[in-house]
Design a protein around this motif. Structure first.
Motif, short mmCIF file in Angstrom:
data_model
loop_
_atom_site.label_atom_id
_atom_site.label_comp_id
_atom_site.label_asym_id
_atom_site.label_seq_id
_atom_site.Cartn_x
_atom_site.Cartn_y
_atom_site.Cartn_z
N THR A 1 35.02 28.48 35.61
CA THR A 1 34.45 27.19 36.01
C THR A 1 35.55 26.14 36.06
OG1 THR A 1 32.43 27.84 34.90
CG2 THR A 1 32.65 25.51 35.45
N ILE A 2 35.65 25.52 37.23
CA ILE A 2 36.64 24.45 37.40
C ILE A 2 35.90 23.21 37.88
CG2 ILE A 2 38.71 23.73 38.64
CD1 ILE A 2 39.23 26.74 39.15
N ASP A 3 35.98 22.14 37.13
CA ASP A 3 35.29 20.90 37.48
C ASP A 3 33.82 21.16 37.85
OD1 ASP A 3 37.72 19.67 37.11
OD2 ASP A 3 38.27 19.83 39.23
N THR B 1 31.70 26.97 39.79
CA THR B 1 32.05 28.33 39.40
C THR B 1 32.70 29.06 40.57
OG1 THR B 1 30.19 28.37 37.91
CG2 THR B 1 31.13 30.49 38.47
N VAL B 2 33.88 29.57 40.30
CA VAL B 2 34.58 30.32 41.35
C VAL B 2 34.88 31.73 40.81
CG1 VAL B 2 35.65 28.22 42.28
CG2 VAL B 2 36.88 29.59 40.62
N THR B 3 35.04 32.66 41.73
CA THR B 3 35.38 34.03 41.32
C THR B 3 36.86 34.27 41.60
OG1 THR B 3 33.16 34.75 41.85
CG2 THR B 3 34.82 36.47 41.64
N MET B 4 37.54 34.64 40.54
CA MET B 4 38.94 34.93 40.70
C MET B 4 39.11 36.45 40.81
SD MET B 4 42.19 33.36 38.66
CE MET B 4 41.33 33.19 37.19
N LYS C 1 30.06 30.29 48.05
CA LYS C 1 30.78 31.07 47.04
C LYS C 1 32.27 31.02 47.31
CE LYS C 1 27.60 34.07 44.97
NZ LYS C 1 27.16 35.40 44.61
N VAL C 2 33.00 30.76 46.25
CA VAL C 2 34.45 30.68 46.43
C VAL C 2 35.11 31.89 45.78
CG1 VAL C 2 36.51 29.34 45.88
CG2 VAL C 2 34.39 28.16 46.47
N PHE D 1 45.79 31.21 32.93
CA PHE D 1 44.92 31.64 34.03
C PHE D 1 44.04 30.50 34.55
CE2 PHE D 1 46.33 35.90 33.06
CZ PHE D 1 46.34 36.49 34.31
N LEU D 2 43.74 29.55 33.68
CA LEU D 2 42.98 28.38 34.16
C LEU D 2 43.85 27.58 35.15
CD1 LEU D 2 40.37 26.80 34.08
CD2 LEU D 2 41.31 25.47 32.17
N ALA D 3 45.12 27.41 34.80
CA ALA D 3 46.05 26.71 35.71
C ALA D 3 46.21 27.51 37.01
CB ALA D 3 47.40 26.53 35.03
N ILE D 4 46.25 28.82 36.88
CA ILE D 4 46.38 29.68 38.06
C ILE D 4 45.16 29.48 38.97
CG2 ILE D 4 46.31 32.12 38.78
CD1 ILE D 4 47.96 32.61 36.04
N ALA D 5 43.98 29.48 38.37
CA ALA D 5 42.74 29.30 39.15
C ALA D 5 42.72 27.93 39.84
CB ALA D 5 41.53 29.46 38.25
#
Ligand code: G3D
Ligand code: MG
Length: 209
Positions: free
Chosen positions: A51-53, A56-59, A6-7, A166-170
């Motif tokens: 979701t990035i590439d 799934t990560v939790t911001m 988990k990230v 926020f996608l760029a931030i993530a």
């Protein structure tokens, strides 16, 4: 890094009072722009899965409770941040002038390993309003002078560019975290928390501990 791990990414939002930090976060997380949401959630945070590439990560997005007026946010707020979002209001020039001191304050308090490469993202908020006191060119120049900080023109009110920002931030936060992990992996022998050291205290070599 194992893909099933988990990230958790910690993102903090900084900028003068009233620039729209809470509204941006509320628009992104709850898709709402509400004057009632005064929220003020303390040195607390909201979370959002992204979701990035295909991953799934939790911001975890940390907002202030209005203490930014006194620039006194406490070390817990800054500690372990993976990305720092700086916000100003395009109709209020003083909020643009404050960006340097917010950036400096972050670098002092969070003391990241590589200050020059730490990911910041700049949001020029309230672009739905006129007249604008700070031109996109001026904001972009500031970003260039700080090692090419990504820059977005947003409106929390109209939801403009908020998702994209926020996608760029993530993405930047994730890249930063991966880089930090790589750095630790490069020196596996430096710190071994499982190792037990039996070292005599007080200079005596005869300790039987
Ligand atoms: P802060 O968390 O940085 O202190 P807030 O800022 O999110 O509390 O917003 C401060 C004021 O600006 C609020 O108005 C809010 O509605 C308004 N605001 C935030 N973002 C935008 C935007 O993109 N466009 C416009 N037009 N207004 C915005 P009030 O009147 O409640 O103080
Ligand atoms: Mg706020």
């Amino acid at each position: 890094m194992a893909s099933n791990k988990k990230v958790l990414l910690k993102v903090i939002i900084l900028g003068d009072s009233s620039v729209g930090k809470t509204s941006l976060m509320n628009q992104y997380v709850n898709r709402k722009f509400s004057n009632q949401y005064k929220a003020t959630i303390g040195a607390d945070f909201l979370t959002k899965e992204v979701t990035i590439d295909d991953k799934t990560v939790t911001m975890q997005i940390w907002d202030t409770a209005g203490q930014e007026r006194f620039q006194s946010l406490g070390v817990a707020f800054y500690r372990g941040a993976d990305c720092c979002v700086l916000v100003f209001d395009v109709t209020a020039p003083n909020t643009f002038k404050s960006l340097d001191s917010w950036r400096d304050e972050f670098l002092i308090q969070a003391s990241p390993r590589e200050p020059d490469n730490f990911p910041f993202v700049l949001l020029a908020n309230k672009v739905d309003l006129e007249p604008k006191a700070i031109s996109p060119k001026r904001a972009a120049q500031w970003c260039q002078s700080k090692n090419n900080i990504p820059y977005f023109e947003t409106s929390a009110k109209e939801g403009l560019n908020v998702e994209q920002a926020f996608l760029a931030i993530a993405k930047n936060a994730l890249a930063q975290q991966n880089q930090t992990i790589d750095l630790y992996n490069e020196f596996p022998g430096t710190l071994n928390l499982n190792e037990t050291h039996h070292r005599p205290i007080g200079g005596s070599d005869s300790c039987s501990c």
